[in-house]
Every structure is written in structure tokens, then in C-alpha cells.
Design a protein around this motif. Structure first.
Motif, PDB file in Angstrom:
ATOM      1  N   GLU A 153       0.880  -0.949  -0.202  1.00 47.98           N
ATOM      2  CA  GLU A 153      -0.024  -0.264   0.077  1.00 47.98           C
ATOM      3  C   GLU A 153       0.831   1.256   0.192  1.00 47.98           C
ATOM      4  O   GLU A 153       1.612   1.307   1.100  1.00 47.98           O
ATOM      5  CB  GLU A 153      -0.474  -0.137   1.652  1.00 47.98           C
ATOM      6  CG  GLU A 153      -2.039   1.249   0.942  1.00 47.98           C
ATOM      7  CD  GLU A 153      -2.776   1.851   2.643  1.00 47.98           C
ATOM      8  OE1 GLU A 153      -3.006   2.297   3.292  1.00 47.98           O
ATOM      9  OE2 GLU A 153      -3.451  -0.021   2.865  1.00 47.98           O
ATOM     10  N   ALA A 198       0.680   5.303  -0.068  1.00 48.68           N
ATOM     11  CA  ALA A 198       0.262   6.469   0.577  1.00 48.68           C
ATOM     12  C   ALA A 198       1.261   7.860  -0.136  1.00 48.68           C
ATOM     13  O   ALA A 198       1.968   7.974   0.128  1.00 48.68           O
ATOM     14  CB  ALA A 198      -0.176   6.749   1.924  1.00 48.68           C
ATOM     15  N   GLU A 248       1.188  11.825  -1.832  1.00 47.88           N
ATOM     16  CA  GLU A 248       0.673  12.869  -1.550  1.00 47.88           C
ATOM     17  C   GLU A 248       0.496  13.891  -2.826  1.00 47.88           C
ATOM     18  O   GLU A 248       1.990  14.004  -3.342  1.00 47.88           O
ATOM     19  CB  GLU A 248       0.972  13.937  -0.588  1.00 47.88           C
ATOM     20  CG  GLU A 248       0.872  15.621  -0.782  1.00 47.88           C
ATOM     21  CD  GLU A 248       0.883  16.546   0.899  1.00 47.88           C
ATOM     22  OE1 GLU A 248       1.833  17.072   0.836  1.00 47.88           O
ATOM     23  OE2 GLU A 248       0.533  15.625   2.113  1.00 47.88           O
ATOM     24  N   CYS A 249       0.274  14.925  -3.208  1.00 47.78           N
ATOM     25  CA  CYS A 249       0.126  15.575  -4.974  1.00 47.78           C
ATOM     26  C   CYS A 249       0.024  16.728  -5.055  1.00 47.78           C
ATOM     27  O   CYS A 249      -0.912  17.151  -4.501  1.00 47.78           O
ATOM     28  CB  CYS A 249      -0.812  14.833  -5.764  1.00 47.78           C
ATOM     29  SG  CYS A 249      -0.536  15.053  -7.713  1.00 47.78           S
ATOM     30  N   ASP A 283      -6.559   7.585 -10.872  1.00 44.86           N
ATOM     31  CA  ASP A 283      -6.958   8.587 -10.854  1.00 44.86           C
ATOM     32  C   ASP A 283      -5.850   9.589  -9.375  1.00 44.86           C
ATOM     33  O   ASP A 283      -6.719   9.369  -8.485  1.00 44.86           O
ATOM     34  CB  ASP A 283      -8.175   8.209  -9.814  1.00 44.86           C
ATOM     35  CG  ASP A 283      -8.815  10.055 -10.047  1.00 44.86           C
ATOM     36  OD1 ASP A 283      -8.288  10.881 -10.721  1.00 44.86           O
ATOM     37  OD2 ASP A 283     -10.427  10.524  -9.745  1.00 44.86           O
ATOM     38  N   ILE A 284      -4.871   9.868 -10.180  1.00 47.13           N
ATOM     39  CA  ILE A 284      -4.291  11.013  -8.991  1.00 47.13           C
ATOM     40  C   ILE A 284      -4.766  12.116  -8.160  1.00 47.13           C
ATOM     41  O   ILE A 284      -6.315  13.049  -8.864  1.00 47.13           O
ATOM     42  CB  ILE A 284      -2.866  11.902  -9.703  1.00 47.13           C
ATOM     43  CG1 ILE A 284      -2.412  10.274 -10.677  1.00 47.13           C
ATOM     44  CG2 ILE A 284      -2.052  12.253  -8.471  1.00 47.13           C
ATOM     45  CD1 ILE A 284      -1.452   9.170  -9.379  1.00 47.13           C
ATOM     46  N   LYS A 285      -5.531  11.885  -6.960  1.00 41.18           N
ATOM     47  CA  LYS A 285      -5.816  13.017  -6.373  1.00 41.18           C
ATOM     48  C   LYS A 285      -5.563  13.734  -5.605  1.00 41.18           C
ATOM     49  O   LYS A 285      -3.727  13.500  -5.472  1.00 41.18           O
ATOM     50  CB  LYS A 285      -7.267  11.967  -5.137  1.00 41.18           C
ATOM     51  CG  LYS A 285      -8.152  11.007  -5.773  1.00 41.18           C
ATOM     52  CD  LYS A 285      -9.015  11.028  -4.420  1.00 41.18           C
ATOM     53  CE  LYS A 285      -9.487   9.712  -5.256  1.00 41.18           C
ATOM     54  NZ  LYS A 285     -10.782   9.108  -4.738  1.00 41.18           N
ATOM     55  N   ASP A 286      -5.571  14.636  -4.666  1.00 36.35           N
ATOM     56  CA  ASP A 286      -4.693  15.939  -3.478  1.00 36.35           C
ATOM     57  C   ASP A 286      -3.842  14.759  -2.844  1.00 36.35           C
ATOM     58  O   ASP A 286      -3.029  14.200  -2.624  1.00 36.35           O
ATOM     59  CB  ASP A 286      -5.359  16.541  -2.875  1.00 36.35           C
ATOM     60  CG  ASP A 286      -5.946  17.565  -3.716  1.00 36.35           C
ATOM     61  OD1 ASP A 286      -5.125  17.686  -4.932  1.00 36.35           O
ATOM     62  OD2 ASP A 286      -6.767  18.819  -4.024  1.00 36.35           O
ATOM     63  N   ARG A 287      -4.485  13.807  -2.336  1.00 38.76           N
ATOM     64  CA  ARG A 287      -4.180  12.791  -1.093  1.00 38.76           C
ATOM     65  C   ARG A 287      -4.535  11.595  -2.018  1.00 38.76           C
ATOM     66  O   ARG A 287      -6.093  11.510  -2.029  1.00 38.76           O
ATOM     67  CB  ARG A 287      -4.522  13.181   0.374  1.00 38.76           C
ATOM     68  CG  ARG A 287      -3.182  14.238   0.700  1.00 38.76           C
ATOM     69  CD  ARG A 287      -4.068  14.415   2.123  1.00 38.76           C
ATOM     70  NE  ARG A 287      -3.183  15.507   2.869  1.00 38.76           N
ATOM     71  CZ  ARG A 287      -1.965  15.379   3.649  1.00 38.76           C
ATOM     72  NH1 ARG A 287      -1.252  14.139   3.253  1.00 38.76           N
ATOM     73  NH2 ARG A 287      -1.020  16.155   3.825  1.00 38.76           N
ATOM     74  N   GLY A 288      -4.300   9.785  -1.636  1.00 43.14           N
ATOM     75  CA  GLY A 288      -4.543   9.316  -2.014  1.00 43.14           C
ATOM     76  C   GLY A 288      -3.730   8.115  -1.318  1.00 43.14           C
ATOM     77  O   GLY A 288      -2.469   8.092  -1.307  1.00 43.14           O
ATOM     78  N   LYS A 289      -4.152   6.804  -1.918  1.00 41.57           N
ATOM     79  CA  LYS A 289      -3.880   5.895  -2.111  1.00 41.57           C
ATOM     80  C   LYS A 289      -3.589   4.627  -2.366  1.00 41.57           C
ATOM     81  O   LYS A 289      -4.753   4.698  -3.672  1.00 41.57           O
ATOM     82  CB  LYS A 289      -3.859   5.286  -0.850  1.00 41.57           C
ATOM     83  CG  LYS A 289      -5.040   3.991  -0.642  1.00 41.57           C
ATOM     84  CD  LYS A 289      -4.787   3.613   0.681  1.00 41.57           C
ATOM     85  CE  LYS A 289      -6.725   2.906   1.474  1.00 41.57           C
ATOM     86  NZ  LYS A 289      -6.667   2.382   2.848  1.00 41.57           N
ATOM     87  N   ILE A 290      -2.532   3.389  -3.656  1.00 40.24           N
ATOM     88  CA  ILE A 290      -2.786   2.698  -4.135  1.00 40.24           C
ATOM     89  C   ILE A 290      -1.843   1.275  -3.548  1.00 40.24           C
ATOM     90  O   ILE A 290      -1.208   1.326  -3.000  1.00 40.24           O
ATOM     91  CB  ILE A 290      -2.229   2.791  -5.641  1.00 40.24           C
ATOM     92  CG1 ILE A 290      -0.332   3.630  -5.384  1.00 40.24           C
ATOM     93  CG2 ILE A 290      -2.909   4.402  -6.228  1.00 40.24           C
ATOM     94  CD1 ILE A 290       0.369   3.218  -6.924  1.00 40.24           C
TER      95      ILE A 290
END
Length: 412
Positions: free
Chosen positions: A302, A304, A306-307, A342-349
């Protein structure tokens, strides 16, 4: 006759540690209180056996009692209590250049050192050409050893030790000295000796060295035996224990306020437009963030992030699985896998592996984020150190990965 080459039974060893011991007569008379000391128990009732022909590694933190154990086996020192039984002639390489006279030549020191191990003049005459050839000292063999570098000392000492007709060979961290080629040559020779039936006991902080030659490992912790088992199993537990301690006591060199970080991280680069904040490896949920996994186990990675940028088209998340010797054994790109992220301001893949196929050993996980034009947004080398172990019997496989396979005989 016993099948054991070495037996340690309830061995304890203590040393007196003086605060400020006076050595001169005047000091002893005027400052008699300086003779105060405390007792330091280095070994606390340890017992284990080493069978003839086995190669055994001793591991543990500095000061845990590894080298003391080796010196006890070699009878350089004696136990405070307990019994040590050694069956066979012992050759040892415990301290660099031990037994060498600095003003004597390398050739003269061969005769002196080999005689300490119990070889006769005739036996040394038969072996001296092999000793000199293995040491690769060439014309330097007739120079005084005080002119030798530490690597030349090690070469000469190791060459003598392995050419003694010994039943037991003891080595203490000595192979950390010398160039890579000579270290490889030493380990090839150790494998030859092991195959010939010589019992080998080696102290080392390098799990790669231990795993390459040893049949089992004794983990000593604060003077006690913590675990005895196969190198892959003990190595994974030991390294996981060390990593947990490091994570609890050492702050990451990376500024966490800027980039986060539950990482090992030996190197980090990138422009920071997208930052990796946290990284978890687990089976079911990230609360059980792990460092040790079992072959065939389910694994989630996982990430996490930040963009900090607006245009994120073509963002590529890439993972590399790297063996402890630096060989990349597998790499994957989210773009080549046609993953829709889908890149967000903050997220995880999450990268999911249904069944781990890596064979037991130590590995690193490298992670990087790039864009189509190969601009590095964030790259973390050795982001995670992890271990693969096999809880069952010896799987009979070697290399890096396990393949689905079967053996078939001739069919009529």
C-alpha cells in the motif's frame, strides 16, 4: 564415538570490569580503592551441539557473546562454569595476524603459525607452496609482515588456517577484510572444506555470508541463546528484530515534515511534485505492517501519496523487488500494466500479489513515481527491507523464484 564435533553444556562466562585499576605499586598503595570492579556475565548458561561436518553461524549484536563463545571453543579462554567438549584438531582465524611476528617474513611466519596449529615441519613443507599460492602474496612472501597491509595479513592468516589438516575451523568476522574477489575465493574454499567433512563455525554480521555456507545458525542475545534453526529462518527473525529496533530508536534522515516516511531508505531523489508519504506491506490490513513473509503468502503493498501538481497525466508508479546483493529480481510499472490510477491531492494505491513466489532470503523494495517524459517525481531506494521464509521442511529449490512444476518419469 560421538557424532558431535563440539558440545557446549551449561556454559557460563564472566569477566571482571575494573573502574580504574592501578597497575604500579605506588598506585596500589595510595589509591587502593581503584581496584573496585563489577562482574560482567557475558554468557549465561548456554548449551548447544555442533555435529561433525556441519557449518554453523553465530550471530547477534555486538557484545552478545559470539566471539567469547568462539574463544571458549578454541580454549583461548576457559568457562567460569559448564563444560565444553571438542572432538578433533582445531584450526582458527580469530584475530587478524594472531601469532605473526612483525619482523619475520611471511614465509617464516607460515612455519611459526602452522606449528602453533600442531603441524610438523614435514607437513608444512608439503603445504607451503599451496599456502603461498592461495594467499596471492607472490614476491611479498619474503618481506617482513610489518610491511603488510591488513588485507595481506588476512590473506596470509586465512591461507595458513585453511591448509592445516584440521577437523574444526573457527572463523571470527575475519572475512570482512580483503577485496571482493579474494572473499569469494575464501568462501569457495570453505565450501570445499565443508564438503570434505570439516566442521566450520563462523561469526559474522553478514547474513549473506552466513546463509551461503551454514547449515544452521545460533542466535545469541545478551549472553543467552534466543534461537537455533536454519539460516533462512533465524536470519529473517534476527533481521526483523533489528529492523523493529531501528524503527523505534532511529529517526529517518528524511525530513518527515516534508516527505513522511516509515521507510528504510538508503537514497531518495525527485522533484517532489508527488510524494510517497507512507508505505505498508501486509497480508490482510495495513495495521499488521510486516517485514517477514512466508513463501506462497498473499501480499499487499500500500502506497500513500500526496500530490502537489495539477497535471498528472501519464503518472507511472513503479516497484522493484531487489535481492540483498543488488540484483533486481522483478519490476513492474503501473503504465505497462495498464492500471487506471486517478491521482488525487491525497490518496493511496495498492499493489496486490496473490501468491509470493520469491524463495527464502533477504530483499528490498524500491519505489519510484515518474511521468511520461521520465521526470522523476519521487524515488526511494531500499524503501522497505523484508524477508521471505519457508516454515516447512527444506523445499529443495534454490535461486530467486519458485516455479509451479512437477517431475515426470518415462511413459510407455
Amino acid at each position: 564415538m560421538s557424532d558431535n564435533a563440539i558440545e557446549l553444556k551449561n556454559v557460563k562466562k564472566k569477566f571482571k570490569v575494573y573502574y580504574d585499576k592501578g597497575t604500579a605499586l605506588k598506585d596500589k598503595l595510595l589509591f587502593w580503592s581503584r581496584n573496585k570492579y563489577e562482574e560482567n556475565w557475558v554468557l549465561n548458561d548456554i548449551s548447544f551441539n555442533i555435529k561433525k561436518g556441519e557449518a554453523v553461524g553465530l550471530i547477534g549484536r555486538n557484545g552478545c557473546g559470539k566471539s567469547t563463545t568462539l574463544k571458549l571453543i578454541n580454549r583461548i579462554i576457559y568457562p567460569t562454569s559448564g563444560e565444553i567438549v571438542v572432538n578433533g584438531r582445531v584450526s582458527s582465524l580469530i584475530e587478524l595476524g594472531a601469532g605473526f611476528h612483525p619482523d619475520m617474513t611471511g614465509r617464516e611466519n607460515i612455519y611459526t603459525n602452522a606449528s602453533i596449529f600442531g603441524m610438523t615441519r614435514e607437513e608444512i613443507d608439503e603445504k607451503i607452496d599451496d599456502i603461498i599460492a592461495f594467499s596471492e602474496l607472490g614476491e611479498h612472501i619474503d618481506n617482513p609482515v610489518r610491511t603488510y597491509s591488513s588485507g595481506m595479513y588476512m590473506r596470509l592468516g586465512f591461507s595458513v588456517a585453511i591448509n592445516v589438516k584440521a577437523d574444526i575451523l573457527l572463523i571470527d568476522e575475519i572475512l570482512a577484510v580483503g577485496d571482493v574477489n579474494f572473499q569469494s575465493k575464501c568462501f569457495e574454499k570453505l565450501r570445499e572444506l565443508k564438503a570434505s567433512g570439516v566442521t566450520i563455525v563462523i561469526v559474522s554480521h553478514s547474513m549473506a555470508q552466513i546463509e551461503s555456507i551454514c547449515d544452521k545458525v545460533v542466535w545469541i542475545e545478551k549472553g543467552n541463546i534466543k534461537e537455533i534453526d536454519k539460516p533462512s529462518i533465524v536470519g529473517a527473525h534476527y533481521s526483523n528484530d533489528m529492523e523493529n529496533e531501528r524503527m523505534n530508536t532511529v529517526n529517518n534522515e528524511i525530513d518527515k515534515s516534508q516527505s513522511g516516511g516509515n521507510f528504510n531508505c538508503s537514497e531518495r531523489t525527485g522533484n517532489g511534485d508527488i510524494l510517497i508519504k507512507e508505505l505498508y506491506m501486509y497480508k490482510d490490513n495495513h495495521e499488521e505492517n510486516k517485514h517477514v513473509f512466508t513463501m506462497g503468502e498473499h501480499l499487499n503493498i500500500e502506497i500513500a501519496y500526496e500530490c502537489k501538481k495539477e497535471k498528472t497525466e501519464g503518472t507511472d508508479f513503479r516497484l522493484s523487488f531487489v535481492r540483498s546483493d543488488g540484483v533486481v529480481v522483478y519490476g513492474i510499472s503501473s503504465l505497462s500494466d495498464k492500471a487506471q490510477i486517478d491521482i488525487k491531492d491525497r490518496g493511496k494505491i495498492i499493489f496486490n500479489i496473490d501468491k509470493l513466489s520469491l524463495l527464502p532470503g533477504k530483499y528490498y523494495l524500491d519505489i519510484d513515481i515518474k511521468q511520461k517524459d521520465d521526470v522523476i517525481l519521487d524515488y526511494i531506494k531500499n524503501a522497505k527491507e523484508f524477508y521471505i521464509e519457508n516454515e516447512g521442511n527444506d523445499i529443495g529449490e534454490f535461486g530467486v523464484i519458485s516455479m509451479n512444476h512437477k517431475w515426470l518419469g518415462d511413459k510407455e
